[in-house]
Design an enzyme around this catalytic site. Structure first.
Site, PDB file in Angstrom:
ATOM      1  CE  LYS A 143      -3.735   2.112   3.349  1.00  0.00           C
ATOM      2  NZ  LYS A 143      -4.662   2.008   3.886  1.00  0.00           N
ATOM      3  CB  SER A 146      -8.032   3.687   2.887  1.00  0.00           C
ATOM      4  OG  SER A 146      -7.358   3.291   3.751  1.00  0.00           O
ATOM      5  CB  SER A 205      -8.163   1.061   5.930  1.00  0.00           C
ATOM      6  OG  SER A 205      -9.143   1.482   6.085  1.00  0.00           O
TER       7      SER A 205
END
Lengths: 484, 101
Positions: A77, A152, A176
């Site tokens: 990420k 997210s 997330s």
């Protein structure tokens, strides 16, 4: 090969059937083919990835002992720092930011032999539930390109679900990792707060943030968490306790498992498909000998309100560093020093980040601190006490991961509060600091994946992996692949 | 729905948060933050009279180490992402006496 699990890819390398260069090439080709429509990866460097893979193959050929993730591509990420590799947090403000150091998890992954394949899309600074808050455009759900992959960590989840990579790393502040895992039909875990070092994870809400794994199956997630977790003195909240060999015990069923289903969550407005998948899942556990009963988390319905005061408050403080002085965007037009801060931040941050900085600043400001921030910290303790009481009666708490399946892109973006409310079932783990895992458990009437969330006592990730694997062995939801 | 927040309050918060907002943003946030504040007001229903605030999920204690010098980032690495430097220091607009950089 694209649909193989991490364990299969590891085994095939060990017996000489496949090389890391072959696996990595297939992933890179899949990214070339599909990333334009998915927008899962923000950056990837073919030559660098192949070079890492070649190095592992050479070491293997030389008979060296390799780490547990040797030769396996892993996506990261883009809020986790890799030295010298652009780390944007999906923000305009960090468009050209190249960290001068790597996160602890990056060092650990390298030592474990992983191939760092690229950086994945997210909601800006991890603030959001749909990956639509990325300054670089939304990620799309591989099961339906009109839908969100969740957020997210939507880029990491979509990359695994689309078979662009077998494993990916995300971060989870209010759901997330688990929510995008549920929306994309894969496995995702948020470990206990402090289990994984946050050193080098760009801070959003420091008392809630935690790094965790995505994989196609429970064993892959167990393998990856084993690689990520471990003590690091550069994060003073990192827990100094041994990491269990999750991947070695994951196939052992739990005798006499007691599962508590959260009563308050089932009273909530749920998609029909989610309600029936939840019931079927609990029947499967009963058939395996588990005791399933209702448990109560009396303050559960206050978790969203608590979270949306604590999270933004911590964010408003953490994001004060983006002032256009040390790194990040600096406006070209300003009057004085203060105006430079304001203009740089106003231009560099997107709408949701500004909204949360505003909310947090308000909640911490003179005259409102006691009524909002302090009040939320007190309710946070009550929420934690609810979990402690429930864990006196059961070993694992179960709930749907989300109240609905992946929604269409665009439908929630104008009403922030309704987006926030969709995090209702995942936020509790972050507030209480306990681990939670989401595993695929069905498909909704819309054909989109459904996630089952299992929550455990602090540091009992091993219990969650074993309980999750018991379910996975009886079902084939994790084998369902997105058709691109 | 009227917002519990005024435009002036929003402008004041933006100033505290060091955010330059357009007038469209100010009016959008006035409504949206107002709606969020009305939602979170439900926390006031809970009696928290004797509850200790919980700032962290695990009970954190001070972590000490020996006060020994360690290697830190070299100057050029620390400056590499800075918008403006002179090669040795971060450059910012003049703070005293007015004027820009």
């Amino acid at each position: 090969m694209l649909s193989a699990t991490a364990q299969e890819l590891r085994d095939q390398q060990e017996c000489g059937e496949l090389s890391s260069v072959e696996i990595t090439s297939v992933c890179l080709d899949a990214i070339d083919e599909h990333n334009e429509k998915l927008n899962a990866f923000l950056t990837f460097d073919r030559d660098d990835a192949l070079q890492q893979a070649r190095r592992i193959d050479e070491r293997r050929a030389a008979g060296e002992t390799l780490g547990p993730l040797a030769g396996l591509p892993v996506a990261i990420k883009d809020n986790i720092c890799i030295e010298g590799v652009t780390t944007t947090c999906a923000s305009r403000s960090l468009e050209n930011f190249r960290p001068p150091y790597s996160a602890h998890v990056i060092d650990r992954l390298r030592n474990a032999g992983a191939v760092l394949l690229g950086k994945t899309n997210l909601d800006e600074f991890a603030m959001g539930s749909s990956t639509e808050n990325s300054a670089y455009g939304p990620t799309r759900n591989p099961h339906n390109l009109d839908c969100t992959p969740g957020g997210s960590s939507g880029g990491s989840a979509a990359a695994v679900a689309a078979s662009l990579v077998p494993l990916a790393v995300g971060s989870d502040t209010g759901g997330s990792i688990r929510q995008p895992a549920a929306f994309c039909g894969i496995v995702g875990m948020k470990p206990t707060y402090g289990r994984v070092s946050r050193y080098g994870l760009v801070a959003f809400a420091s008392s809630l943030d935690q790094i965790g794994p995505f994989a196609r199956d429970v064993t892959g997630a167990a393998m990856l968490l084993e690689g990520l977790a471990g003590y690091d003195d550069r994060d003073s909240t990192c827990i100094n306790q041994p990491v269990a060999k999750y991947s070695q015990t994951v196939d052992q069923p739990l005798e006499g498992l007691r599962i508590g289903v959260v009563k308050e969550y089932l009273e909530h407005d749920l998609d029909d498909g989610i309600r029936s998948s939840m019931a079927t899942s609990m029947d499967i556990y009963r058939s395996l000998g588990a005791e399933v009963k209702a448990v109560s988390l009396p303050h559960a319905n206050y978790s969203v309100a608590t979270y949306y005061l604590i999270g933004p408050s911590e964010a408003s403080s953490n994001l004060a560093r983006y002032d256009g002085v040390h790194y990040g965007h600096r406006s070209s037009e300003f009057d004085d020093m203060i105006d430079m801060y304001c203009a740089s931040r106003g231009e560099g941050f997107g709408a949701e980040v500004k909204r949360r900085v505003m909310l947090g600043t308000y909640a911490l400001s003179a005259g409102y601190y006691d009524a909002y921030y302090l009040k939320a910290l007190k309710v946070r303790r009550l929420i934690r006490n609810d979990y402690d009481a429930a864990f006196q009666e059961v070993d694992v708490i179960a709930s749907p991961t989300t109240p609905h399946t992946a929604f269409q892109l665009g439908v929630m973006s104008d009403v922030p509060l309704s987006m926030y409310l969709s995090d209702l079932f995942t936020i509790g783990c972050n507030l209480a600091g306990i681990p939670g895992i989401s595993i695929p458990c069905g498909v909704g009437n819309d054909g989109m994946p459904i996630g089952l969330q299992l929550m455990g006592r602090a540091l009992e990730e091993e219990t969650l992996f074993r309980a999750a694997r018991m379910f996975e062995r009886e079902t084939d939801w994790h084998q369902r692949r997105a058709a691109l | 729905m009227t917002s519990p927040l005024s435009v002036e309050e929003i402008q004041r918060v933006a100033e505290l948060g060091r955010l330059k907002l357009s007038s469209e943003e100010v009016s959008e946030y006035t409504g949206q933050l107002g709606a969020i504040l009305e939602y979170v007001a439900k926390l006031q229903d809970i009696d928290t009279e004797d509850v200790e605030p919980m700032a962290h999920a695990v009970e954190v204690q001070n972590v000490f180490r020996e006060d020994e010098p360690r290697e830190s980032l070299p100057c050029d690495a620390a400056l590499v992402n800075a918008p403006k430097t002179d090669g040795e220091f971060f450059l910012v607009p003049q703070i005293l006496g007015g004027g820009g950089a």
